[in-house]
Motif scaffolding. Structure first.
Motif, PDB file in Angstrom:
ATOM      1  N   ILE A 231      32.694  44.871  76.828  1.00  0.00           N
ATOM      2  CA  ILE A 231      32.687  45.780  75.674  1.00  0.00           C
ATOM      3  C   ILE A 231      33.348  45.105  74.478  1.00  0.00           C
ATOM      4  O   ILE A 231      32.810  45.116  73.365  1.00  0.00           O
ATOM      5  CB  ILE A 231      33.408  47.094  76.024  1.00  0.00           C
ATOM      6  CG1 ILE A 231      32.666  47.821  77.146  1.00  0.00           C
ATOM      7  CG2 ILE A 231      33.532  47.983  74.780  1.00  0.00           C
ATOM      8  CD1 ILE A 231      33.360  49.083  77.620  1.00  0.00           C
ATOM      9  N   TYR A 232      34.526  44.503  74.690  1.00  0.00           N
ATOM     10  CA  TYR A 232      35.214  43.807  73.610  1.00  0.00           C
ATOM     11  C   TYR A 232      34.355  42.662  73.066  1.00  0.00           C
ATOM     12  O   TYR A 232      34.277  42.436  71.855  1.00  0.00           O
ATOM     13  CB  TYR A 232      36.553  43.261  74.092  1.00  0.00           C
ATOM     14  CG  TYR A 232      37.611  44.322  74.273  1.00  0.00           C
ATOM     15  CD1 TYR A 232      38.211  44.928  73.176  1.00  0.00           C
ATOM     16  CD2 TYR A 232      38.006  44.715  75.547  1.00  0.00           C
ATOM     17  CE1 TYR A 232      39.179  45.901  73.346  1.00  0.00           C
ATOM     18  CE2 TYR A 232      38.973  45.689  75.728  1.00  0.00           C
ATOM     19  CZ  TYR A 232      39.562  46.279  74.624  1.00  0.00           C
ATOM     20  OH  TYR A 232      40.514  47.244  74.795  1.00  0.00           O
ATOM     21  N   ARG A 233      33.721  41.937  73.968  1.00  0.00           N
ATOM     22  CA  ARG A 233      32.888  40.809  73.555  1.00  0.00           C
ATOM     23  C   ARG A 233      31.728  41.283  72.686  1.00  0.00           C
ATOM     24  O   ARG A 233      31.388  40.655  71.687  1.00  0.00           O
ATOM     25  CB  ARG A 233      32.371  40.082  74.805  1.00  0.00           C
ATOM     26  CG  ARG A 233      31.705  38.751  74.522  1.00  0.00           C
ATOM     27  CD  ARG A 233      31.548  37.962  75.807  1.00  0.00           C
ATOM     28  NE  ARG A 233      30.908  38.776  76.853  1.00  0.00           N
ATOM     29  CZ  ARG A 233      31.059  38.570  78.147  1.00  0.00           C
ATOM     30  NH1 ARG A 233      31.830  37.595  78.567  1.00  0.00           N
ATOM     31  NH2 ARG A 233      30.448  39.341  79.023  1.00  0.00           N
ATOM     32  N   SER A 234      31.134  42.398  73.065  1.00  0.00           N
ATOM     33  CA  SER A 234      30.018  42.950  72.277  1.00  0.00           C
ATOM     34  C   SER A 234      30.488  43.433  70.913  1.00  0.00           C
ATOM     35  O   SER A 234      29.817  43.215  69.898  1.00  0.00           O
ATOM     36  CB  SER A 234      29.360  44.097  73.042  1.00  0.00           C
ATOM     37  OG  SER A 234      28.865  43.661  74.284  1.00  0.00           O
ATOM     38  N   VAL A 235      31.661  44.099  70.890  1.00  0.00           N
ATOM     39  CA  VAL A 235      32.197  44.620  69.626  1.00  0.00           C
ATOM     40  C   VAL A 235      32.504  43.481  68.665  1.00  0.00           C
ATOM     41  O   VAL A 235      32.191  43.546  67.475  1.00  0.00           O
ATOM     42  CB  VAL A 235      33.452  45.469  69.884  1.00  0.00           C
ATOM     43  CG1 VAL A 235      34.168  45.797  68.579  1.00  0.00           C
ATOM     44  CG2 VAL A 235      33.089  46.750  70.622  1.00  0.00           C
ATOM     45  N   PHE A 236      33.115  42.421  69.167  1.00  0.00           N
ATOM     46  CA  PHE A 236      33.457  41.288  68.318  1.00  0.00           C
ATOM     47  C   PHE A 236      32.219  40.507  67.882  1.00  0.00           C
ATOM     48  O   PHE A 236      32.227  39.863  66.834  1.00  0.00           O
ATOM     49  CB  PHE A 236      34.432  40.352  69.038  1.00  0.00           C
ATOM     50  CG  PHE A 236      35.833  40.888  69.116  1.00  0.00           C
ATOM     51  CD1 PHE A 236      36.451  41.409  67.998  1.00  0.00           C
ATOM     52  CD2 PHE A 236      36.536  40.880  70.316  1.00  0.00           C
ATOM     53  CE1 PHE A 236      37.742  41.924  68.066  1.00  0.00           C
ATOM     54  CE2 PHE A 236      37.828  41.377  70.393  1.00  0.00           C
ATOM     55  CZ  PHE A 236      38.426  41.902  69.265  1.00  0.00           C
ATOM     56  N   TYR A 237      31.167  40.531  68.699  1.00  0.00           N
ATOM     57  CA  TYR A 237      29.951  39.799  68.345  1.00  0.00           C
ATOM     58  C   TYR A 237      29.109  40.554  67.316  1.00  0.00           C
ATOM     59  O   TYR A 237      28.345  39.948  66.569  1.00  0.00           O
ATOM     60  CB  TYR A 237      29.112  39.544  69.597  1.00  0.00           C
ATOM     61  CG  TYR A 237      27.867  38.733  69.334  1.00  0.00           C
ATOM     62  CD1 TYR A 237      27.953  37.375  69.065  1.00  0.00           C
ATOM     63  CD2 TYR A 237      26.603  39.322  69.344  1.00  0.00           C
ATOM     64  CE1 TYR A 237      26.819  36.623  68.819  1.00  0.00           C
ATOM     65  CE2 TYR A 237      25.461  38.579  69.094  1.00  0.00           C
ATOM     66  CZ  TYR A 237      25.576  37.226  68.841  1.00  0.00           C
ATOM     67  OH  TYR A 237      24.454  36.472  68.585  1.00  0.00           O
ATOM     68  N   LEU A 238      29.268  41.861  67.267  1.00  0.00           N
ATOM     69  CA  LEU A 238      28.444  42.697  66.392  1.00  0.00           C
ATOM     70  C   LEU A 238      28.464  42.264  64.924  1.00  0.00           C
ATOM     71  O   LEU A 238      27.406  42.243  64.281  1.00  0.00           O
ATOM     72  CB  LEU A 238      28.878  44.162  66.524  1.00  0.00           C
ATOM     73  CG  LEU A 238      27.942  45.218  65.949  1.00  0.00           C
ATOM     74  CD1 LEU A 238      26.581  45.146  66.630  1.00  0.00           C
ATOM     75  CD2 LEU A 238      28.532  46.610  66.120  1.00  0.00           C
ATOM     76  N   PRO A 239      29.630  41.912  64.337  1.00  0.00           N
ATOM     77  CA  PRO A 239      29.616  41.489  62.927  1.00  0.00           C
ATOM     78  C   PRO A 239      28.714  40.296  62.641  1.00  0.00           C
ATOM     79  O   PRO A 239      28.141  40.199  61.540  1.00  0.00           O
ATOM     80  CB  PRO A 239      31.087  41.138  62.655  1.00  0.00           C
ATOM     81  CG  PRO A 239      31.853  41.963  63.628  1.00  0.00           C
ATOM     82  CD  PRO A 239      31.003  42.016  64.856  1.00  0.00           C
ATOM     83  N   SER A 240      28.554  39.385  63.609  1.00  0.00           N
ATOM     84  CA  SER A 240      27.669  38.237  63.398  1.00  0.00           C
ATOM     85  C   SER A 240      26.218  38.673  63.249  1.00  0.00           C
ATOM     86  O   SER A 240      25.440  38.045  62.538  1.00  0.00           O
ATOM     87  CB  SER A 240      27.793  37.243  64.560  1.00  0.00           C
ATOM     88  OG  SER A 240      29.009  36.552  64.500  1.00  0.00           O
TER      89      SER A 240
END
Length: 225
Positions: free
Chosen positions: A33-42
């Motif tokens: 979940i954290y990985r997806s949230v942090f990747y979203l801005p890219s």
């Protein structure tokens, strides 16, 4: 303007991406979940919608000034309309899109054998020593890969400057990226020959930076072979 954007924005983005990757590599519940949230801005950072949102956040009555005023600071500056701050808001937007290099860093960190860290611990190495002597050398190919990709992408940035400045590159040309100037020459002034020459020049500049990175890599990039 473009060189400032690249030279300042790319290192800051990579530093933040590596810091978040190191944090996530420690292991935590809900990591996907954290990985997806942090990747979203890219995925969203280069969109028109985010650029419009960024212009509102850093406007005269935007969220930044509202937060400052909530702390008793009389903030009335329109950061996107102030030549002193406009470029830095775009650099901040670039840094915010750290998700893609972060995921690549995280994959690289997972490939480093733990036996190196265990051996270093037995020798009395601390966290800083492990990071400098083990993590950075073994992660250097990943750093090099991200550096090349992000430099190329930063030189080609267009949407953010076009939307935030309403297509003018303002105020006072403080956000007039090379690509935006190329667009103005070609599709506003219809000077297609001039714009074509600028495109070739951009290709040469990106190629030169890439070549310099590859030449310098032999001094700091470590490969197992």
């Amino acid at each position: 303007v473009t060189f400032t954007y690249v030279v300042v924005g790319v290192p800051l983005q990579l530093i933040l991406a590596l810091a978040i990757a190191l944090l996530l590599d420690k292991g935590m519940r809900g990591l996907p979940i954290y990985r997806s949230v942090f990747y979203l801005p890219s995925m969203l950072g280069g969109s028109v919608a985010i650029a419009l949102l960024w212009r509102q956040i850093f406007g005269t009555t935007g969220l930044v000034n509202q937060v400052l005023q909530a702390f008793g600071i009389n903030a009335t500056t329109g950061y996107v309309s102030d030549p002193e701050y406009a470029l830095w808001t775009l650099i901040l937007l670039h840094v915010w899109t750290f998700g893609s290099p972060m995921v690549i860093f995280l994959a690289g960190l997972r490939q480093i054998p733990t036996m190196y860290y265990e051996a270093a611990s037995l020798d009395g190495a601390g966290r800083v020593g492990k990071f400098v002597k083990i993590t950075m050398p073994l992660l250097s190919p990943i750093i090099f890969f991200n550096l090349v990709l992000q430099i190329i992408g930063a030189f080609q940035s267009f949407t953010q400057a076009y939307i935030v400045s309403n297509g003018s590159g303002g105020p006072s040309d403080s956000t007039l990226f090379f690509t935006l100037y190329l667009y103005e020459r070609g599709f506003t002034n219809f000077q297609m020959g001039y714009a074509s020459a600028m495109a070739w020049l951009l290709l040469i500049i990106i190629g030169a930076f890439t070549a310099i990175n590859f030449l310098a890599a032999k001094y700091w990039v470590f490969y197992d072979d």
